[in-house]
Design a protein around this motif. Structure first.
Motif, PDB file in Angstrom:
ATOM      1  N   MET A   1       0.844  -1.198   0.000  1.00 38.67           N
ATOM      2  CA  MET A   1       0.000   0.000   0.000  1.00 38.67           C
ATOM      3  C   MET A   1       0.878   1.246   0.000  1.00 38.67           C
ATOM      4  O   MET A   1       1.830   1.351   0.756  1.00 38.67           O
ATOM      5  N   ILE A   2       0.539   2.202  -0.842  1.00 38.42           N
ATOM      6  CA  ILE A   2       1.271   3.464  -0.921  1.00 38.42           C
ATOM      7  C   ILE A   2       0.724   4.426   0.128  1.00 38.42           C
ATOM      8  O   ILE A   2      -0.485   4.672   0.190  1.00 38.42           O
ATOM      9  N   SER A   3       1.610   4.972   0.946  1.00 38.28           N
ATOM     10  CA  SER A   3       1.245   6.036   1.884  1.00 38.28           C
ATOM     11  C   SER A   3       1.530   7.371   1.209  1.00 38.28           C
ATOM     12  O   SER A   3       2.687   7.671   0.878  1.00 38.28           O
ATOM     13  N   ILE A   4       0.497   8.151   0.979  1.00 38.71           N
ATOM     14  CA  ILE A   4       0.627   9.429   0.283  1.00 38.71           C
ATOM     15  C   ILE A   4       0.674  10.548   1.310  1.00 38.71           C
ATOM     16  O   ILE A   4      -0.277  10.749   2.076  1.00 38.71           O
ATOM     17  N   VAL A   5       1.775  11.283   1.341  1.00 38.17           N
ATOM     18  CA  VAL A   5       1.982  12.359   2.308  1.00 38.17           C
ATOM     19  C   VAL A   5       1.761  13.694   1.614  1.00 38.17           C
ATOM     20  O   VAL A   5       2.443  14.015   0.626  1.00 38.17           O
ATOM     21  N   ILE A   6       0.808  14.480   2.134  1.00 42.45           N
ATOM     22  CA  ILE A   6       0.462  15.764   1.528  1.00 42.45           C
ATOM     23  C   ILE A   6       0.527  16.862   2.590  1.00 42.45           C
ATOM     24  O   ILE A   6      -0.301  16.894   3.499  1.00 42.45           O
ATOM     25  N   PRO A   7       1.496  17.780   2.497  1.00 43.64           N
ATOM     26  CA  PRO A   7       1.515  18.914   3.423  1.00 43.64           C
ATOM     27  C   PRO A   7       0.558  19.997   2.921  1.00 43.64           C
ATOM     28  O   PRO A   7       0.505  20.283   1.718  1.00 43.64           O
ATOM     29  N   VAL A   8      -0.200  20.602   3.833  1.00 46.16           N
ATOM     30  CA  VAL A   8      -1.151  21.636   3.413  1.00 46.16           C
ATOM     31  C   VAL A   8      -1.096  22.818   4.364  1.00 46.16           C
ATOM     32  O   VAL A   8      -0.811  22.678   5.557  1.00 46.16           O
ATOM     33  N   PHE A   9      -1.375  23.982   3.801  1.00 46.65           N
ATOM     34  CA  PHE A   9      -1.620  25.194   4.582  1.00 46.65           C
ATOM     35  C   PHE A   9      -2.665  26.000   3.831  1.00 46.65           C
ATOM     36  O   PHE A   9      -2.390  26.576   2.778  1.00 46.65           O
ATOM     37  N   ASN A  10      -3.890  25.980   4.358  1.00 44.74           N
ATOM     38  CA  ASN A  10      -5.023  26.641   3.719  1.00 44.74           C
ATOM     39  C   ASN A  10      -5.266  26.073   2.304  1.00 44.74           C
ATOM     40  O   ASN A  10      -4.903  24.961   2.021  1.00 44.74           O
ATOM     41  N   ARG A  11      -5.914  26.841   1.449  1.00 44.32           N
ATOM     42  CA  ARG A  11      -6.273  26.413   0.086  1.00 44.32           C
ATOM     43  C   ARG A  11      -7.053  25.078   0.115  1.00 44.32           C
ATOM     44  O   ARG A  11      -6.730  24.129  -0.586  1.00 44.32           O
ATOM     45  N   GLU A  13      -9.837  24.225  -1.043  1.00 40.64           N
ATOM     46  CA  GLU A  13     -10.497  23.790  -2.279  1.00 40.64           C
ATOM     47  C   GLU A  13      -9.560  22.931  -3.122  1.00 40.64           C
ATOM     48  O   GLU A  13      -9.987  21.946  -3.737  1.00 40.64           O
ATOM     49  N   TYR A  14      -8.282  23.298  -3.161  1.00 37.03           N
ATOM     50  CA  TYR A  14      -7.299  22.483  -3.866  1.00 37.03           C
ATOM     51  C   TYR A  14      -7.170  21.119  -3.199  1.00 37.03           C
ATOM     52  O   TYR A  14      -7.120  20.076  -3.869  1.00 37.03           O
ATOM     53  N   THR A  15      -7.125  21.131  -1.860  1.00 36.13           N
ATOM     54  CA  THR A  15      -7.000  19.869  -1.127  1.00 36.13           C
ATOM     55  C   THR A  15      -8.204  18.978  -1.392  1.00 36.13           C
ATOM     56  O   THR A  15      -8.053  17.761  -1.610  1.00 36.13           O
ATOM     57  N   ARG A  16      -9.392  19.553  -1.396  1.00 38.20           N
ATOM     58  CA  ARG A  16     -10.603  18.774  -1.664  1.00 38.20           C
ATOM     59  C   ARG A  16     -10.543  18.134  -3.049  1.00 38.20           C
ATOM     60  O   ARG A  16     -10.827  16.939  -3.208  1.00 38.20           O
ATOM     61  N   ASP A  17     -10.173  18.911  -4.050  1.00 38.82           N
ATOM     62  CA  ASP A  17     -10.119  18.378  -5.424  1.00 38.82           C
ATOM     63  C   ASP A  17      -9.072  17.281  -5.550  1.00 38.82           C
ATOM     64  O   ASP A  17      -9.285  16.279  -6.242  1.00 38.82           O
ATOM     65  N   CYS A  18      -7.932  17.479  -4.890  1.00 41.66           N
ATOM     66  CA  CYS A  18      -6.868  16.472  -4.935  1.00 41.66           C
ATOM     67  C   CYS A  18      -7.344  15.161  -4.316  1.00 41.66           C
ATOM     68  O   CYS A  18      -7.180  14.083  -4.910  1.00 41.66           O
ATOM     69  N   LEU A  19      -7.950  15.242  -3.144  1.00 45.75           N
ATOM     70  CA  LEU A  19      -8.405  14.032  -2.461  1.00 45.75           C
ATOM     71  C   LEU A  19      -9.545  13.360  -3.215  1.00 45.75           C
ATOM     72  O   LEU A  19      -9.631  12.124  -3.249  1.00 45.75           O
TER      73      LEU A  19
END
Length: 279
Positions: A1-11, A13-19
């Motif tokens: 299984m691939i563990s996908i690491v995503i750092p975020v700070f605000n934005r 809407e971008y995070t929602r679309d990516c997920l």
């Protein structure tokens, strides 16, 4: 299984679309670790309500990209992850991305794999990897050298960006994590992949695995969008400045073969000091 690491700070809407794009993957053998570094736009609430399957790590608000990614990687390694993918939140994954990463990982189990990048607006390929020649101090792009029929499979490169970067566990065991002390934000991914290549690992762009990106959203593109003295200063000295002189110097001293360092530094300083006004 691939563990996908995503750092975020605000934005968010971008995070929602990516997920949401990850939810549409043809291969669902993955888990997502979000490192939320003090978002103030409701990102955490959105994640908990809309994406309960995502694991959330909290940062202090001062991690920047590299420390945020490292936090997620440490967590994944403690969970015995064998494959880790670093990803930015401002990307959309093609539905076959993970399927094609798994396919090529089976053939090249110790290699680091990047993805072919398409412009999210035009859907046209815009980045397919680079090859740095230290002797000539040139960076050659791979994509323009390929016909449309050749834009498939693996293509060897000298370094890779951190968005959509698949890294086997054995790499971390041999060379450690990203260098957050020297490179807190930009160029940490290039430094890490150069380090991995020197340690004997192969680097490829997987043209069968695609990411849609927003080139104009990068911090450097925004700094260049309006040319003035304030932005010129940011270009050269800000952590998010693509021409950051300190990061470039550290990167060169760490990665460039010693005989080429003086020329590489002189050439690089010239490009950064004057290139801002030419592009």
């Amino acid at each position: 299984m691939i563990s996908i690491v995503i750092p975020v700070f605000n934005r968010k809407e971008y995070t929602r679309d990516c997920l949401q794009s990850l939810r549409n993957q043809t291969n669902q053998q993955y888990k997502v670790i979000i490192v939320d570094d003090g978002s103030t736009d409701g990102t955490e609430n959105m994640l908990r309500e809309e994406f309960p399957e995502v694991e959330i790590l909290k940062g202090s608000g001062s991690l920047f990209w590299t420390a945020g990614v490292n936090m997620g990687i440490r967590h994944a390694l403690k969970q015995d992850a064998q494959l880790i993918m670093t990803m930015n939140n401002d990307v959309i994954t093609d539905k076959h991305l993970l399927e094609k990463m798994y396919e090529w990982h089976e053939k090249k189990p110790a290699a680091l794999l990047g993805a072919l990048e398409l412009d999210a607006n035009t859907k046209q390929p815009i980045f397919g990897g680079e090859r740095l020649n230290w002797l000539l101090n040139t960076i050659d792009e791979v994509l323009p050298t390929l016909s449309e029929d050749e834009q498939k499979g693996l293509h060897a490169v000298t370094h890779l960006p951190g968005r959509g970067l698949l890294i086997p566990r054995v790499v971390f065991e041999k060379i450690g994590l990203f260098d957050q002390d020297r490179f807190p934000h930009y160029i940490a991914d290039y430094d890490y992949t150069h380090t991995a290549r020197r340690a004997g690992f192969e680097l490829y762009v997987n043209y069968d695995a695609k990411l849609l990106t927003y080139p104009e959203e990068s911090g450097e593109r925004q700094i260049r969008s309006e040319k003035n003295f304030k932005n010129y200063y940011k270009h050269l000295f800000d952590l998010k400045g693509g021409g950051n002189l300190r990061d470039f110097t550290r990167f060169t001293l760490k990665n460039c073969p010693k005989p080429y360092i003086p020329f590489h530094l002189a050439n690089g300083y010239t490009r950064r000091l004057f290139g801002y006004f030419l592009r």
